[in-house]
Design an enzyme around this catalytic site. Structure first.
Site, short mmCIF file in Angstrom:
data_model
loop_
_atom_site.label_atom_id
_atom_site.label_comp_id
_atom_site.label_asym_id
_atom_site.label_seq_id
_atom_site.Cartn_x
_atom_site.Cartn_y
_atom_site.Cartn_z
N TYR A 276 -18.36 16.53 169.91
CA TYR A 276 -19.63 16.33 169.52
C TYR A 276 -19.95 14.91 169.27
O TYR A 276 -19.19 14.23 168.70
CB TYR A 276 -19.62 16.99 168.35
CG TYR A 276 -21.15 17.56 167.39
CD1 TYR A 276 -21.73 18.65 167.65
CD2 TYR A 276 -21.64 16.44 166.61
CE1 TYR A 276 -22.78 18.58 167.22
CE2 TYR A 276 -22.93 16.81 166.15
CZ TYR A 276 -23.48 17.82 166.50
OH TYR A 276 -24.85 18.16 165.89
N SER A 277 -21.20 14.39 169.75
CA SER A 277 -21.82 13.30 169.64
C SER A 277 -23.31 13.10 169.43
O SER A 277 -23.84 13.45 170.44
CB SER A 277 -21.27 12.52 171.01
OG SER A 277 -21.64 10.89 170.79
N ASN A 278 -23.60 12.67 168.53
CA ASN A 278 -25.00 12.16 168.32
C ASN A 278 -25.82 11.29 169.39
O ASN A 278 -26.87 11.57 169.57
CB ASN A 278 -25.43 11.74 167.10
CG ASN A 278 -24.99 12.74 165.96
OD1 ASN A 278 -25.62 13.69 165.70
ND2 ASN A 278 -23.94 12.57 165.14
N GLY B 136 -26.88 21.85 160.00
CA GLY B 136 -27.56 20.54 160.08
C GLY B 136 -27.12 19.84 158.82
O GLY B 136 -27.14 20.38 157.59
N SER C 48 -28.99 18.50 162.00
CA SER C 48 -28.67 18.65 163.39
C SER C 48 -29.21 19.88 164.11
O SER C 48 -29.17 20.33 165.27
CB SER C 48 -27.20 18.59 163.83
OG SER C 48 -26.82 17.51 163.66
#
Length: 387
Positions: free
Chosen positions: A187-189, A337, A88
């Site tokens: 949090y959301s990709n 990440g 990330s």
């Protein structure tokens, strides 16, 4: 970005022939005894990890500590010049491209996804609810379901290519975490895949091209790439290892299983970056010193923060693609990440002078408390100044 690791088959192929080699110039930066001790500690605790390194910068001074191996099969040593999957950390790169479009007056932070991507709105998906803005995608307050949590039923093979539209569809098919965007952090990709699509629609170029033209080439980040279909890592690199013992108990050495060849397409704009510690540090220093964004937009990126919940310690806020961390030597900015087999964090001071990039090539995929010693080393490495 760990969902697919729960389905890793026992026959994972090793990465390409260049895997695990020692990168040129590995020892040009001096070893620092404090950083070396911290790297040794990460490899030793809480259970033996394959390898770890910390690269620290204070102005023009580079120092590092490295321990363990980059490739368990060959015994090649871990080092800060090796390439790795950055997870990330890619979000800050993606956010920078978005904010450059804001600076160019081609996009506004208050533009809505529904207006920018009308073809993605359907009566039966999450975009049919309250409008979501670009700002809310950037700072994870959209409330959109994280597509990563819904990948399991769609998995077919380790090296399968995951089209962005399929991943977005999975994210939008899930119920929102909360109905009112902008009210809290989650949090959301999925947010960053939608930003990828917005960038493509506005520029008529894919994200890879935008990253290359706007960031990688101008900054000379020659060891950074954005692979989507390539499951190997070119050049000298660290292999990534994961604990798959609960999933594949009959796999050879399941607690340190080589997962380097997992397809990066499952991460896309939210985490498909391959890079090195030096390139990560150069990027964040250039960003915070105003080389990539005008001052007013950079201030929004750093200061337009929301309180974080369920975020990596010791993060206290999230801006527009950037975490704010509390450290013993003051606030710092950057991102973490997490990718199957890899765990990386990058911190930079507001003036860009002080930096640390910390990495380990074991991400257990289970709650093994690996982040506790890693965070301790990470923060000490950031605050440590060589005499």
């Amino acid at each position: 970005m760990l969902a697919l690791a729960f389905l890793l088959p026992s026959g994972v192929a090793a990465a390409g022939p260049a895997g695990g080699g020692r990168a040129p110039g590995h020892d040009r930066a001096p070893r620092d005894p404090v950083l070396q001790e911290l790297a040794d500690r990460v490899v030793a605790d809480p259970q033996p990890n394959p390898g770890a390194f910390l690269l620290a910068r204070d102005g023009a001074k580079d120092r590092f500590g490295a321990a363990g191996v980059a490739d368990r099969a060959t015994g090649a040593p871990m080092g800060p010049d090796l390439r790795f999957r950055a997870g990330s950390i890619a979000k800050t790169f993606t956010a920078t491209v978005v904010l450059q479009l804001v600076a160019e007056h081609r996009l506004r932070l208050d533009d809505t996804v529904q207006r920018l991507l009308p073809d993605q709105v359907r009566a039966d998906n999450a975009l049919s609810g309250a409008p979501i803005t670009v700002r809310q995608l950037l700072n994870h307050t959209s409330g959109l379901y994280d597509y990563i949590d819904g990948l399991l039923p769609h998995f077919r093979a380790l090296d399968q290519y995951w089209p962005r539209d399929q991943l977005i569809g999975i994210g939008l098919a899930g119920a929102r975490y909360f109905p009112a965007p902008g009210t809290r952090f989650r949090y959301s990709n999925t947010n960053y895949l939608l930003l990828d699509l917005i960038v493509e629609r506005i520029t008529d170029r894919d994200l890879r091209t935008n990253l290359e033209r706007r960031i990688l080439k101008p900054l000379g980040l020659r060891d950074t790439s954005y692979p989507l279909a390539d499951t190997t890592i070119d050049g000298p690199h660290a292999h990534g290892y994961a604990d798959v013992s609960r999933l594949l108990p009959d796999a050879p050495d399941p607690t340190r299983f080589d997962v380097t060849s997992l397809s990066p397409s499952e991460a896309g704009a939210s985490g498909a970056l391959v890079t090195t510690a030096a390139d990560v540090a150069r990027f964040y220093r250039a960003l915070l010193r105003g080389r990539l964004l005008p001052p007013a937009v950079l201030r929004q990126m750093l200061d337009d923060t929301v309180p974080t919940t369920n975020a990596p310690r010791p993060a206290v806020g999230y801006g527009l693609g950037m975490y704010v961390y509390a450290t013993d030597c003051g606030p710092a900015y950057g991102h973490g990440g997490s990718a199957p087999g890899y765990l990386t964090y990058a911190l930079t001071s507001r003036d860009g002078r002080r930096q640390v990039v910390a990495h380990t090539n074991w991400n257990p995929l289970v709650d093994a408390e690996i982040d506790k010693p890693f965070w301790a080393a990470f923060q000490k490495g950031y605050c440590h100044r060589a005499r």
